[in-house]
Design a protein around this motif. Structure first.
Motif, mmCIF file in Angstrom:
data_model
loop_
_atom_site.group_PDB
_atom_site.id
_atom_site.type_symbol
_atom_site.label_atom_id
_atom_site.label_comp_id
_atom_site.label_asym_id
_atom_site.label_seq_id
_atom_site.Cartn_x
_atom_site.Cartn_y
_atom_site.Cartn_z
ATOM 1 N N MET A 1 -87.946 -19.549 24.559
ATOM 2 C CA MET A 1 -86.829 -20.103 25.468
ATOM 3 C C MET A 1 -85.455 -19.422 26.637
ATOM 4 N N THR A 2 -85.466 -19.599 27.539
ATOM 5 C CA THR A 2 -84.484 -19.287 28.399
ATOM 6 C C THR A 2 -82.758 -19.338 28.219
ATOM 7 N N ILE A 3 -82.173 -18.357 28.397
ATOM 8 C CA ILE A 3 -80.271 -18.765 28.521
ATOM 9 C C ILE A 3 -80.359 -18.692 29.921
ATOM 10 N N LYS A 4 -79.447 -20.042 30.320
ATOM 11 C CA LYS A 4 -79.385 -20.254 32.012
ATOM 12 C C LYS A 4 -78.052 -19.362 32.424
ATOM 13 N N LEU A 5 -77.799 -18.484 33.574
ATOM 14 C CA LEU A 5 -76.620 -17.841 32.710
ATOM 15 C C LEU A 5 -75.261 -18.304 33.796
ATOM 16 N N SER A 6 -74.054 -17.824 32.845
ATOM 17 C CA SER A 6 -72.569 -18.669 33.463
ATOM 18 C C SER A 6 -72.070 -17.563 32.648
ATOM 19 N N SER A 7 -71.111 -17.722 32.757
ATOM 20 C CA SER A 7 -69.612 -16.992 31.801
ATOM 21 C C SER A 7 -69.978 -16.962 30.501
ATOM 22 N N GLU A 8 -70.048 -18.819 30.224
ATOM 23 C CA GLU A 8 -69.975 -19.007 28.541
ATOM 24 C C GLU A 8 -71.303 -18.627 28.086
ATOM 25 N N SER A 9 -72.514 -18.368 29.378
ATOM 26 C CA SER A 9 -73.422 -18.361 28.590
ATOM 27 C C SER A 9 -73.166 -15.881 27.906
ATOM 28 N N LEU A 10 -72.484 -15.814 28.595
ATOM 29 C CA LEU A 10 -72.695 -14.230 28.495
ATOM 30 C C LEU A 10 -72.781 -13.548 27.404
ATOM 31 N N THR A 11 -71.553 -14.159 26.463
ATOM 32 C CA THR A 11 -72.464 -13.929 24.775
ATOM 33 C C THR A 11 -73.359 -14.371 24.163
ATOM 34 N N HIS A 12 -73.844 -15.287 24.917
ATOM 35 C CA HIS A 12 -75.441 -15.106 24.444
ATOM 36 C C HIS A 12 -76.352 -14.493 24.627
ATOM 37 N N LEU A 13 -76.665 -13.895 25.216
ATOM 38 C CA LEU A 13 -77.483 -13.375 26.078
ATOM 39 C C LEU A 13 -78.427 -12.255 25.196
ATOM 40 N N PRO A 14 -79.640 -11.993 25.995
ATOM 41 C CA PRO A 14 -81.000 -11.251 24.679
ATOM 42 C C PRO A 14 -79.923 -10.254 24.760
ATOM 43 N N SER A 15 -80.315 -9.250 23.752
ATOM 44 C CA SER A 15 -79.918 -7.758 23.763
ATOM 45 C C SER A 15 -80.399 -7.064 24.614
ATOM 46 N N SER A 16 -81.808 -7.451 24.867
ATOM 47 C CA SER A 16 -82.527 -6.563 26.436
ATOM 48 C C SER A 16 -81.674 -6.304 27.467
ATOM 49 N N VAL A 17 -80.405 -7.549 27.503
ATOM 50 C CA VAL A 17 -79.661 -7.244 28.988
ATOM 51 C C VAL A 17 -78.297 -7.166 28.836
ATOM 52 N N ALA A 18 -77.536 -6.489 29.305
ATOM 53 C CA ALA A 18 -76.411 -5.622 29.068
ATOM 54 C C ALA A 18 -75.891 -6.717 29.790
ATOM 55 N N ALA A 19 -74.390 -6.929 29.300
ATOM 56 C CA ALA A 19 -72.985 -7.669 29.645
ATOM 57 C C ALA A 19 -72.696 -6.960 30.120
ATOM 58 N N PRO A 20 -71.791 -7.466 31.034
ATOM 59 C CA PRO A 20 -70.716 -7.550 31.018
ATOM 60 C C PRO A 20 -69.407 -6.511 29.907
ATOM 61 N N LYS A 21 -68.465 -5.507 29.850
ATOM 62 C CA LYS A 21 -67.890 -4.923 28.996
ATOM 63 C C LYS A 21 -66.736 -5.725 29.311
ATOM 64 N N TYR A 22 -65.869 -5.773 30.136
ATOM 65 C CA TYR A 22 -64.676 -6.525 30.778
ATOM 66 C C TYR A 22 -65.075 -8.013 30.527
#
Length: 492
Positions: A1-22
């Motif tokens: 299953m993939t997660i579609k990139l969006s502002s809303e999905s940033l907190t649900h990204l896989p652990s292997s993908v770094a998200a903005p810290k701000y």
């Protein structure tokens, strides 16, 4: 299953993908950037993302802009995912994915009224550019801005309704001048020698046609720092989107895949202020010239050296070209014998070590950079990356056989067929002209060098004309592989 990139999905990204810290809501724009392509999103946007992650300078976020209808496709892809980009760095021993959020808006390309309004906004303190080497309205033979280009003439006649990037920038500066708003800094991030000076010539040259007073104000108030940028960033295809989805579980309409290496050398000339880019690894120097000459001749010239023989051999990827012994040896010989000797010393750099790093970067099998991309737009790239080196060698009375062979390989490529007889799809804004001239050169090699706007004095040099003729005739008589082999063994 993939997660579609969006502002809303940033907190649900896989652990292997770094998200903005701000929080992106904490960002405010300070830079308007023309030319939102892969390189910009893997380079300037990543440096800014690093700063924002460190809690620094969050009032320098990016607003994208463009002038061409075709740029709307990219804009719409990014808008559908809240202007976020997944950047994947990879080589043999390193794979890392991160989502960058440094861009907070992307104006509709070609909407000059909206772009000019944003350029007039006092919050915009830097306007940056990645509009390719061919976007500066430069006459290839003279290397100078061409004020007679029809698009420039049209903008000068009605500067409040421009269609070019320089017309829009000038219209924005005009409004700032009228409002008493300080000028922004204009920062080129393109691979052009003295790119700040080239940009200044274009902006002031256009202004001089339209309004002398405005031209004087720009000259006195606008800064144009020179800079050198570097990161190998190929085009995005379905291949990259599939890799991102399969390996990282992220669905991104327009991800960027690139090498881990990146470099940015800048003159510190920003009267309106700048982000603390030195804290993200940017090197600020008094004179960029040695660094940019090194990069343009050794790396970009090296790209051209491997591009055309590999293209003629039907090699698809750049790393595959580097696995072909003839191509790799041709690159090494041309660099060490002809190109590197024309590069003056660079502070803190051993040129042979720099070339060895480039060999390693070009051999990276994970990037998927294509030979066709390196072959693209030779009519704009050769006059910047190869022909000045030929000119310097001729002035020194040095041998030019290898450089003549590189030029002949470009001519042979522009004939429009590979060694196997496969048709080469148009790969240059001037393809029809190059195709016609390459076919004329089959009988008369000098016809190719007679393209005055590309070769200038080099094309009139008897020494180079002779060497080029020998190389081109050898390519047609013996083929690419045998001609390269003979050159490597001692000469044509």
């Amino acid at each position: 299953m993939t997660i579609k990139l969006s502002s809303e999905s940033l907190t649900h990204l896989p652990s292997s993908v770094a998200a903005p810290k701000y929080r992106r809501s904490d960002l405010t724009p300070g830079i308007l950037h023309f030319g939102v392509g892969n390189f910009h999103r893997a380079h300037q946007a990543v440096y800014l993302d690093d700063l924002f992650n460190a809690g620094i300078d969050r009032d320098w976020a990016l607003v994208g802009a463009g002038v061409f209808e075709g740029e709307r496709v990219g804009r719409d892809k990014l808008a559908s995912q809240d202007f976020l980009t997944t950047v994947v760095e990879q080589d043999d021993g390193h794979v890392q994915a991160r989502v960058t959020g440094a861009m907070v808006d992307f104006l509709v390309p070609g909407d000059s009224a909206a772009i000019i309004r944003r350029l007039a906004d006092p919050a915009i303190r830097i306007v940056s550019l990645t509009i390719t080497e061919g976007g500066y309205f430069i006459d290839p033979a003279s290397g100078k801005f061409n004020p007679e280009h029809p698009a420039i003439v049209a903008d000068a006649a009605d500067i409040d309704r421009p269609s070019t990037v320089f017309g829009m920038i000038l219209a924005g500066l005009k409004r700032r001048r009228q409002a008493g708003t300080p000028a922004f800094t204009i920062m080129s991030c393109d691979n052009i020698p003295h790119n700040g000076h080239v940009t200044s010539d274009a902006i002031i040259g256009l202004a001089r046609i339209a309004d002398d007073g405005l031209a004087d104000w720009v000259r006195e108030n606008v800064a144009f720092p020179n800079g050198m940028v570097d990161r190998i960033t190929p085009a995005t295809t379905d291949r990259e989107r599939a890799i991102l989805a399969d390996k990282f579980g992220v669905e991104d309409n327009w991800p960027v895949f690139c090498e881990p290496f990146r470099q940015w050398v800048l003159e510190d000339n920003f009267p309106a202020g700048r982000p603390a880019l030195e804290k993200a690894g940017v090197q600020f120097v008094d004179d960029v010239s040695p660094f940019e000459l090194m990069k343009i001749r050794i790396l970009n010239g090296g790209h051209a050296t491997i591009a055309y023989p590999a293209g003629l051999m039907d090699i698809h990827f750049v790393h595959e070209a580097m696995q072909e012994p003839l191509v790799r040896a041709f690159l090494a010989k041309l660099e060490r014998d002809d190109i590197i000797p024309t590069v003056p010393p660079v502070p803190g750099v051993v040129l042979d070590d720099y070339f060895e790093l480039i060999e390693k970067r070009l051999s990276n099998p994970k990037i998927g950079d294509t030979v066709r991309r390196l072959c693209l737009d030779g009519s704009n790239r050769q006059p910047k990356f190869i022909i000045p080196t030929i000119a310097d060698r001729l002035k020194e009375g040095a041998a030019v056989e290898g450089l003549a062979l590189e030029s002949a390989l470009w001519c042979r490529y522009c004939f429009g067929t590979t060694e196997s007889g496969a048709k080469i799809a148009p790969n240059d804004p001037n393809w029809d002209r190059l195709l016609t001239t390459a076919r004329a050169a089959l009988a008369d090699p000098a016809a190719w060098l007679a393209m005055e706007d590309i070769y200038g004095e080099v094309g009139r040099s008897p020494v180079f004309v002779e060497a080029f003729g020998v190389a081109l005739k050898a390519l047609w008589r013996d083929g690419t592989r045998e001609t390269l082999g003979r050159y490597l063994e001692g000469g044509l």
